[in-house]
Design a protein around this motif. Sequence first.
Motif, PDB file in Angstrom:
ATOM      1  N   LEU A 736       0.935  -1.255   0.145  1.00  0.00           N
ATOM      2  CA  LEU A 736       0.091  -0.045   0.056  1.00  0.00           C
ATOM      3  C   LEU A 736       0.937   1.240   0.038  1.00  0.00           C
ATOM      4  O   LEU A 736       0.470   2.317  -0.527  1.00  0.00           O
ATOM      5  CB  LEU A 736      -0.914   0.030   1.173  1.00  0.00           C
ATOM      6  N   GLY A 737       2.021   1.352   0.618  1.00  0.00           N
ATOM      7  CA  GLY A 737       2.916   2.295   0.698  1.00  0.00           C
ATOM      8  C   GLY A 737       3.446   2.795  -0.773  1.00  0.00           C
ATOM      9  O   GLY A 737       3.706   4.163  -0.699  1.00  0.00           O
ATOM     10  N   SER A 738       3.435   1.985  -1.595  1.00  0.00           N
ATOM     11  CA  SER A 738       3.881   2.543  -2.939  1.00  0.00           C
ATOM     12  C   SER A 738       2.869   2.987  -3.706  1.00  0.00           C
ATOM     13  O   SER A 738       3.227   3.495  -4.930  1.00  0.00           O
ATOM     14  CB  SER A 738       4.615   1.247  -3.667  1.00  0.00           C
ATOM     15  N   PHE A 739       1.741   3.042  -3.384  1.00  0.00           N
ATOM     16  CA  PHE A 739       0.437   3.637  -4.184  1.00  0.00           C
ATOM     17  C   PHE A 739       0.127   5.007  -3.751  1.00  0.00           C
ATOM     18  O   PHE A 739       0.093   5.391  -2.549  1.00  0.00           O
ATOM     19  CB  PHE A 739      -0.756   2.919  -4.147  1.00  0.00           C
ATOM     20  N   ASP A 740      -0.031   5.885  -4.779  1.00  0.00           N
ATOM     21  CA  ASP A 740      -0.351   7.398  -4.512  1.00  0.00           C
ATOM     22  C   ASP A 740      -1.634   7.723  -4.801  1.00  0.00           C
ATOM     23  O   ASP A 740      -1.986   8.831  -4.786  1.00  0.00           O
ATOM     24  CB  ASP A 740       0.585   8.374  -5.102  1.00  0.00           C
ATOM     25  N   ARG A 741      -2.513   6.771  -5.640  1.00  0.00           N
ATOM     26  CA  ARG A 741      -3.948   6.970  -5.848  1.00  0.00           C
ATOM     27  C   ARG A 741      -4.477   5.744  -6.072  1.00  0.00           C
ATOM     28  O   ARG A 741      -4.045   4.621  -6.385  1.00  0.00           O
ATOM     29  CB  ARG A 741      -3.834   8.244  -7.220  1.00  0.00           C
ATOM     30  N   VAL A 742      -5.974   5.940  -6.132  1.00  0.00           N
ATOM     31  CA  VAL A 742      -6.854   4.791  -6.542  1.00  0.00           C
ATOM     32  C   VAL A 742      -7.466   4.910  -7.737  1.00  0.00           C
ATOM     33  O   VAL A 742      -8.095   6.196  -8.078  1.00  0.00           O
ATOM     34  CB  VAL A 742      -7.908   4.425  -5.365  1.00  0.00           C
TER      35      VAL A 742
END
Length: 1981
Positions: A736-742
Amino acid sequence: MGNSYAGQLRTTRFEEVLHNSIEASLRSNTVVPRPVFSQLYLETEQPLTHNGRTENDDDDDEDGSESNSPPLPYQMKTPPEGCCTTDGFCQAGRDLRLSSLASDPLDVSAGFMLVGVKSPSLPETLLVCAVDRRFLPDERGHNALLGFLGNCMGCGEKGFRYFTEFSNHINLKLSTQPKKQKHLKHHLYRNNQGVLVKGAPICWRGHDGRMRQTVSILPEGHVASDEPPPNTAPTLPLHTPGGYTAGSNSDPVNLPQVADAPHPLTNGIHVAPSVAQPSLNQSGPGRPSATGSHANAGPPKKRHKGWSPESSANSVTESAVKTPPSSSTSAASSMSSLLTNGARSETAAPLSSSQSSSQSSLTLLSPPGLAVTIPDQLLHTCRLQPVIFKGHGSLPQLTGNINEVLVSSLLQSCYLSSQTLPRVYQHYGPSPIQPLSTEMQILLTVYYLVQLGPDQVPLIEDLEQIFMRSWRESHLSEIRQYQQPQTPASQGRHYGIETSSILPGLPQHLSLLPQSQQPLTPSQLPWLAQLAASSCGEGVVVLGEKIGSLAQGLQQTVIRLMEGRLENTNYVVIIVTVPGQETQSCVVVTGKHQCRALAESMYSPNEGLKEINHQLSLGAAQELIHYCNTLGQDGDLDSLLDSATVDSNEPSPLSSSQDSAEEKSLKTTHSPKDTPSPKNSKDSPSPKERASSPKDTCSEYSVKWREVRPIQLAVARKLLSHVCAIADSSTQNLDLGSFDRVSFLILVPPSEVTFQQTVFHLWSSGVLQELGGLDQECVSQREAERYVVKMDQNAQARIENLIQEAQSNSYTLYILVHDHAHWDINSNSDSGLGLVDQLLNSRQVRDAPNILILHVTSFPFALQTQYTRISPYNEIHWPSAFSNDVDLYHEKTRYFGVSELLESTRSGSSLPLMRYDSSFESMASALEERFPKLHSSVIRTTVLIQHYCVALMAASGKIGSSHNLHKHTSVETLEIVQSLLTAAQQCPTHHGHMVLLRIPSQSLAAWAHRRLSRVRRQLGLEDTFEIILGNPNQALSIGQSFTDQIKTWLKIQDADWVPQTYLELEALPCILILSGAEPQGESMPRSLKYCDLRVISCSYLQRTTLEQELGLAAYLVRAESRPPHNPGPGSDLLESDAEKLSSTDNEEEGQENGDSPLSSSQQLQSCPEGGASDPFPAQSTTSPNVQKGTTDTIQPPSQSQTQLQPQPSQSFPYPPTPLHQPQVQSFSQAQTNSQPHTQTLSQPQPHSQMQIPNPQPPPSAQSRRQHSKSTSSGSLSPRASSPHLSCSWARGVSRPPSVLLPRALYDIITASDSSGLPRCTSFLPHMSVAWASSFRPLLSKMMTCTEQSLYYRQWTVPRSYHMDSSNRTEGRSDNFHPRRLLLSGPPQVGKTGAYLHFLGILSRMLIRLMEVDIYDEEDINYSCQAEGVLYHPSNVSWPNPDIVKTMPFDYTIHDPKYEEISSVYCPGYKSSADGNPVRQEDVYLRRRTSRIKLSKYAAYNTYHHCEQCHQYLGINPRYQMYESTLHAFTFTHLLLGEEIQLYFIIPKSKEHYFSFSQSGGQLESMRLPLTSDWSPDCIKSPIFTPTTGRHEHGLFNLYHAMDGASHLHILVVKEYEMAVYKKYWPNHIMLVLPTVFNGAGIGAAHFLIKELSYHNLELERSRRLEGGGPAGDVWPFIILTDDSCVMWNAVDLDARNGAVEHAVSLKHILQHMEACPDLAHYGLCGVRKWSSRGLTDNKLREPFSRGHLHDFLLLNVDRSQNIQYDQNRFTCHDVDFTLRLHSAGLLVCRFNAFSVMKKQIAIGGYRTFIIKTKTTDVPTSVGPSQYICAPDSKHLFLATPAQLLLEKYLQHTSQKLFPHSTKNYTHPVLSVDCYLNLGPEVTVCFVSSRPHSVNISSTGLLFSGLLLCFADSFVTAGFLKKFSFLKGATLCVISADRSSLRQTVGRLELEEEWRFRLSDEFQTANAKEDRPLFFLTGKHI
């Protein structure tokens, strides 16, 4: 079980139970064994040991003894002399006979029950006694404690503890051992007249329920044992449900038949194994009881699917009585399940899978031999298509007219599966356990068929259950025989199976004595089967004797059929027993109803719809339509309609003949929707005119769509926590820490309405705005459509686009929401099917690390199989909103779903919301017989639409009343139509309600739409209500006038707006014809009032199929409309139905409340004037005779048998609907007879049905009637409860819709299993799965959703065409897709809103994860004058040491964290205020932070683990957890006075950074590079990070910060924290401080780091010298960094924009600083602290500065060798060190081009000080004044280091200590050789006593105080004399003990200038052993 064992544990029993409990827990991964002691003391379904007797012969030897030995002779104790010994009297001479005591008032103690005792000498009467209910079983035969406690009701003597003693007292005079089970026979209760009468038999051990009455006839106090046993909740149920294992299409393999366990022959009659008489209403299938009808008979307690719920209690004569034809129609309860149970396996296919038409022809299924010729005209002659069930042996070849015969292999599959033992059963103990013999299977099949009712259809599940239970009995008896210590009850529990011996469907005289079993021989089979069949007359015919082959038997059957000799026969069983050959058998079904049902069940749902279309396209239904149009003497429907059209003076659009021809043609072509005629009827304005009229407004109307309910919020958070759990698990499947948007895509079934509905929810939820940062106005509904995909052929391109996006945007997390996930689960291998499988289960989706799949469904069962892809840990179940009627989520609504609908059928005092229509059923049945070739759906739909047409004509008032139209429709339909027509007329804005008409076939639905539209048009009702065709493939289409009406209601201005979802039809009066094989997720509006499911198919009995049809009626009811203490939906929820029974049908109340149950406590109201008298007295609900009589008076005679038995009193929590709450009403209310649902409570008087055209009643009458409904109207919401509400919509919005079902489905759904669950829950969950084994337990009523899921995961397997069938691997854990979640919740409960909210909060969380709170504070204490001098050019890279030397040192502290410490005196500094006062309001404010998004160069804590970090962190799955070794390292230091031993923990992967001795591998030194070394991927300086309390939150992961560069990073930890740091950071080097530093502060850590580094530098130089290298060239720098440094920035000077700051890596900064050419000249370098306003100030134009450095330091250990950190310091150690370093002449340089960002970490760190007392460990509030005390005084000592107490004391009380210094910047306190914080109001002037030190000029400066802390030898009296002090200035001398304190005073000659008093000596508040510090104060003279 008698008193012989009371209170004792038998050793063998205890050991055996203990053994089995342990073994069960070891063997099973789901079964939680029951506690041992509850097994011993609570009897749970012991196996039968009684011999089967008839019901009237139930008094002798029923139980036998505990072992199977013969009864022991018993000698009664001689009674005492003088006692009464008369039978029927106690020894005290008091009468105990029931006949004598019946009217006497009896005193029954609390907790006791009246029981009838049977005396052998008085067989005609019972004796009355009172027994403690704890020692009696409940009605299931459970929970009786061993032992006895009874009272005599004659003489009143109490406390008989032994039944032997009690039987002596009441003169039983027994010849056998007294046993309570044998002699306590019946419950006693008082009837309505208060007379004590015999009640239900006591159900000992779950088998003696043959005369069990319903519990409702007991007094309320007698129901205590009705709760399920408390310890059964966590276990799997002990019952085995029905079902079958799919067999194969091939011929059966003839398994070797092993002789079955021996069965008894009693009087020459073979007895089936262990078949007891079933409980009351299971006894006989609708055959009238010889003992009279028991209307209050209890519900089925043991599961049997074959019985109708209403069959009454029977005596043995019942089995010989022929069932009359008028017997119960509800015997069709199993009708639709049809042997297939809907399982579309190969076995259900007609004859051969190779044929395209399922009924086209028969192929050869047998080896060459005799052929059977099927005669022509078979169907024409017999009016049926016989079904042949293959049994044992090969079926002969069929020739001739084989199209008119069906062959099924289902029975054969059942035989095979019940002979295939699971491995666990194959060998148990010394005796191999054999399956049932062929003969036994055939005989049991005959028994089963015999007990089926005339309208019942055989259910394969029931037969399979019979086989299982019969086999289990013989299996258990063998275990008893061979393994005496093993008892059957525990053995059964061990396997999680039922050990009850009641077999459903078998007569009671067929039961078993296990100890005398004989095998059943083939020669006995035919006559035993015929004997069994003789009990039902011609219903079942057995051809067995003189039959030499199956071919011969089949030929005989066909001949008999053609000759009409099987007219009254439903089944022919052919048995071939030729000596020397295997027994063969088959079953021919010859009953018309059964043949039709079985034939239709052989189609798959799609094939069934094709067959309907085929029949319609051939015009086969024309004769049926014509027949239905004829109303007999009342004329023809079309001519009546034409007359109505002429009467209304409207020109008919078409001539009558044209019109009827068009309307009657049932073709598959879909006609365009009828547009309403433009002409409006004369007397009513158009809807547009009506709606827009300004004076007509409806104040009650309001529509709320956008609310997120609390429970949806809770589910969204639950989803989020599951996603976080995947991310947090050690599997590294989601970072999760590597994602910046959904981003997301919602997949919905290919229904246009569902698509638009989801788009609308998405658009209005605000999720798009949240994800895209847009305003609500910016996002159009069209934009929302990009995120929703219909799963049709266009979906593939959309999903492939998403996969490509996902591959290119690795920092975006993609959520694929698969809504309505049970819809398409076909495997992709099937032609044209399996789109979901192809797209969602593809390798690209599976392997993409940034795609997460969320399946959302109301029916998750098909996704919960043995091969499921979803981990059980990734399932989220909708929570229950209420617990014990406490609203857990403060919902404004309450869910009303399937279980609540079921509940309404059980509250007998009100009209249930779910019911069937008996008159419709009887008409449809008659027409099914008349038209045998037509599909039943065609017939039923035609009849239903005919009913609607006639009802419309009758209700419209256009047809004269002389035509008796009401006879040609049903009461239910008439009520629906009247309600629809009158509702809109009563509301000023014409709000009405919706009628949902469900017609699965699209062609039938289109015909129904045309037909109803035509009738509506001819009656002139086009403007009254709309008729909508709901086709899933087409958009919603309604007439323009109705669209305008909705727009007016919703205040929509858009001219082009049209409704696109059913939700937008709120309050529109309409009939919605919903077509399609199954609903596809369409939500219904709250104005839905009637859900007409009367024509849905009864052929496919799977749980999913049934529940999704019922789910259409699911509803959210306003919570306030339900009283708090009675959640039962059938009670106070709705308005009363009394008027409906009594008033004329056209009155509004009559229809509006048509679906509303009465309140449970409410009597039926008296009728208003002019209405019919009420034919139902209130007592009729409990009196069987009255009830029966009333039913007969109202119903047509043919329907008089259709009562239903009441259901069990417990509320049944329906598993997929966990929101259901148990009833809290009294037992008798819950149990009151719910019999004649449609007859007694819904059929108005015949004469009142005709009064249709009557005008509305006057307002007074209406309001009077409304006021009479006080109970129910008060239960509505306040706004909707006004008695004068005119809007029907507002009244109905708080009421769930009524559901009308086919009778067959109604009976199945309302029946319950032996587990207490609704029967449909035990059906196969979905047609794409099969049961894994026949040997499975039943679902339990106590199961949670999670346990249900585990049950299906264990007991179901996907069929070959299921998408999960390919998901098999060896290792179970690999089956699960790691990024796949399943959200399940009941239909219409709000799952869409929940997952949309989840997407929003997931996006917020990712943004939150990518952001941190950074301290963002402006520098403090800057002088008002801006610095004008620029020393270095602004673009220079490195400082010049010569220039730096010329720069003045900035003594002032600028770091905002030091805002509240003493400022350091600097001569040139002009303070903005005198002193540095702190504003009082700022003291308590937290420090200012900013939320900053993490750059790619950030440092991370332990929660971050991306793939790149794995090896760095030591958690790469390819490696074992990194091994570390502990190395001791010893060095000495003068200041410490002794050798110090440190420990290094060095991971194997980091050992190359150290050098070890060659001999013993001892740690010698840490390797250091040379100054000349340089590598682009290497940092030369070792990095030391002291840390405490932050093993999780410290930012020690420097992998990204270093941009992959190799570096040496050492964590410096305290000894007591070593283990926890090592656990969280296994691949980091640790330096463990000595034990003595466990309580030390940050100063000690920095002291040791620096001294160790210098020591190591020396060692490395020596090592280099030994190696021949230059010693002075070793790199002397180390980095000291704080554990909260998160990011680093650099300033670039841009010509256009000025200074621009951007994120850089730590590697960049360190390499830049290390590359500084003159770095060796500097003692200490650092960077500035980041501030968002840092670049705007002038002060930062200078690229380098001299001053204080904090947090991130590059320290030259070589040059600073002689300056140490103060090891004792807790605070301000860095200020102190910098001042001493500068005074020693070393250069300090700050690189202003770089800044460090510090993260706010609230946990741990060196600044968290806890001050607590010695006496308690609890932190106490001790004021700073208590930190010191006078020496030798009695004072509260503190368990805190002395140095910390001193520092804190000086910080908080210095204004008292140095009064002249307060707010006096020009007169600072002189502090020698150290800096101590004296609080923000005091200024400190630092001077060093060392020779050649750099100090400020003190000329002319008057000091206000002197501070001497541990003054060393450099401090002399002469040195102090250089300084001048104010008069009254304060002196403070600090020393380690009192003697050194005195020595210091003497050595420095302080008494010459300073005055001391004895009271001015103090010590810190420490005990002696804690070595307190001492200080002395004095005043300057």
